[in-house]
Enzyme design. Structure first.
Site, PDB file in Angstrom:
ATOM      1  N   ALA A  15       0.972  -1.299   0.039  1.00 56.37           N
ATOM      2  CA  ALA A  15      -0.405   0.250   0.005  1.00 56.37           C
ATOM      3  C   ALA A  15       0.081   0.906   0.176  1.00 56.37           C
ATOM      4  CB  ALA A  15      -0.468   0.871   0.876  1.00 56.37           C
ATOM      5  N   GLY A 146      14.543  -3.263  13.347  1.00 63.51           N
ATOM      6  CA  GLY A 146      13.633  -4.111  14.948  1.00 63.51           C
ATOM      7  C   GLY A 146      14.552  -5.312  14.900  1.00 63.51           C
ATOM      8  N   HIS A 370      20.928  -6.837 -48.361  1.00 59.27           N
ATOM      9  CA  HIS A 370      21.466  -5.632 -47.287  1.00 59.27           C
ATOM     10  C   HIS A 370      20.765  -4.607 -48.188  1.00 59.27           C
ATOM     11  CE1 HIS A 370      25.436  -7.503 -48.708  1.00 59.27           C
ATOM     12  NE2 HIS A 370      25.318  -8.539 -50.228  1.00 59.27           N
ATOM     13  N   TYR A 394       2.848   1.592 -47.402  1.00 54.81           N
ATOM     14  CA  TYR A 394       2.171   2.683 -47.158  1.00 54.81           C
ATOM     15  C   TYR A 394       1.209   4.059 -47.125  1.00 54.81           C
ATOM     16  CZ  TYR A 394      -0.189   6.205 -43.095  1.00 54.81           C
ATOM     17  OH  TYR A 394      -0.750   6.421 -42.219  1.00 54.81           O
TER      18      TYR A 394
END
Length: 466
Positions: A15, A146, A370, A394
């Protein structure tokens, strides 16, 4: 023999934002070793429990964290206010309290934990009478961790945090790694006793050992040899170190399986990548995603192979990029080639220097040696593509297909304007612009006729002097 409690529920705490990362992204979304920190922990958890028994506590950027998880079936618990690790587990009580067996708590920013280590932790929790077992390690400098306080029998009495410990307690070298395995029933019976008795006003899971001890239960600690295994990530430097450890683990595993790595410390291999025996990966290469490389292959220096499949005896030249493509047996690609996406190169084909493929299928033995661009194309077996050839796929609005039949020959510096088909065995003369279909076995010429003007250059030079 290891005793595995059944069933096992795993809660992954994820969280926090991670302010020391200095990032707009939640800490667990950062990547190391080719995956997000959280996904590493989830994948480890899946070795121990089914997805429906794994729950992730989310808070900061909760929706992004949910979306990042690639495993179906994982449960999520939202912590809208971040009030500590104890609070993160406590808010999931309604979803989790009915699940018996053992409850393991992991952190989403501790990706280095090994499944074998967690199996040992679970086994120790299952074999003895302890209400819980925590993971600990001896550290030369445990500052910030701790400290584990034990009694004369070695049982854990308490975990004392850095800010609240006495000098005697802080001199203890055994540090709590923050990973726990509790008996679920006892945990839910007592977790509500955690109080925010700290300057931050948060509920800490580290209070549970003392709470269980006061209630007459035993808590144990299992030491690991390498504290780095439970290393949590708090800043970019630690992220880089964890990434290095992951990469090194993968490289060692690959070499142990019979793969040669040249200057291995320079090579990147993602966790899901597979490389076959007797293959050679040269310096600074990157093998990314779910790439599968067969046996006796070679990947040249500074090449990148991503989410692709290479059959046996494929040769990738230096500085070549292969993305989401399939290369069959004996294919040669590169150097300096680019197979951009969704290509399929059949056995024995050659893709040479400065050749780019995009969504193209190359037939068996076909060659483009190539300086060519072949996009949205289907190229038959034994086709020869001359240097400088391009497919004009395209038109400014849509992409169009180019088809070249088996055994065709396309001369150098040809322009193939799609959509177009060139028949089997056909020839395209060098320098041609081809706009219409070419029948099988035909010769196509699409260029201006050469013209010679005698003495033109001599006259031009003379004129320039006047």
């Amino acid at each position: 023999m290891e005793v595995m409690p059944q069933p096992l529920t795993i809660v992954i705490l994820a969280a926090g934002l991670g302010t020391r990362m200095k990032s707009r992204h939640a800490k667990v979304l950062h990547q190391a070793g080719g995956k997000t920190l959280l996904q590493h922990v989830i994948d480890t958890a899946l070795e121990l429990a089914p997805a429906e028994r794994i729950f992730v506590v989310v808070g900061h950027q909760a929706e992004k964290v949910r979306q990042s998880v690639t495993t179906p079936g994982i449960g999520f618990i939202e912590q809208t206010e971040q009030k500590g690790t104890g609070h993160a587990v406590l808010i999931g009580r309604h979803a989790l309290a009915g699940l018996d067996g053992h409850l393991m708590v992991l952190y989403g920013d501790c990706p280095l934990l090994r499944t074998e280590t967690l199996r040992r932790l679970i086994a120790q929790a299952a074999e003895g009478p302890a209400a819980g077992v925590l993971l600990s390690a001896m550290m030369d400098d445990p500052y910030g961790y701790g400290r584990v306080i034990r009694d004369s029998r070695g049982h854990v009495l308490d975990v004392v945090e850095q800010k609240s410990g006495t000098p005697e307690q802080l001199a203890i070298k055994e540090a709590n790694m923050g990973i726990y395995c509790f008996r679920a029933g006892l945990f839910w019976e007592h977790v509500g006793e955690i109080e925010p008795n700290n300057p931050a006003g948060e509920y800490y899971l580290t209070d549970m050992p003392a709470i269980l001890h006061r209630a007459g239960h035993t808590v144990e600690a299992m030491r690991i040899d390498d504290p780095a295994e439970a290393l949590g990530i708090n800043d970019r430097a630690q992220l880089a170190e964890v990434d290095r450890i992951f990469r090194d683990r993968k490289r060692r595993a690959v070499m142990a399986a019979g793969v040669t790595l040249i200057q291995p410390e320079t090579i990147t291999i993602d966790p899901a990548a597979e490389i076959g025996q007797d293959s050679i990966i040269e310096s600074f290469a990157q093998i990314l995603g779910k790439t599968k490389i067969g046996e006796n292959c070679r990947v040249g220096s500074c090449s990148i192979v991503s989410d692709s499949t290479l059959a046996d005896e494929v040769h990738i030249g230096a500085f070549t990029i292969v993305t989401t493509s399939v290369l069959e047996h004996g294919v040669h690609a590169g150097p300096y080639a680019r197979l951009r996406m969704e290509n399929h190169v059949e056995a024995g084909a050659h893709i040479g220097n400065f050749v780019e493929l995009k969504k193209t299928r190359m037939g068996k033995g076909a060659k483009a040696n190539h300086l060519a661009y072949l996009g949205d194309s289907e190229i038959g077996a034994r086709v020869n593509i001359g240097a400088g050839t391009i497919t004009c796929n395209y038109d400014g609005f849509k992409k169009h297909r180019t088809g070249i039949g088996e055994g065709a020959f396309v001369g150098s510096n040809s322009t193939l304007v799609a959509p177009i088909d060139i028949g089997e065995g056909a020839y395209v003369a060098a320098g041609s612009v081809i706009t219409n279909p070419v029948p099988p076995d035909a010769l196509a010429l699409g260029r201006a006729r050469q013209e010679i003007k005698e003495e033109w250059a001599k006259k031009r030079r003379k004129l320039a002097k006047t």
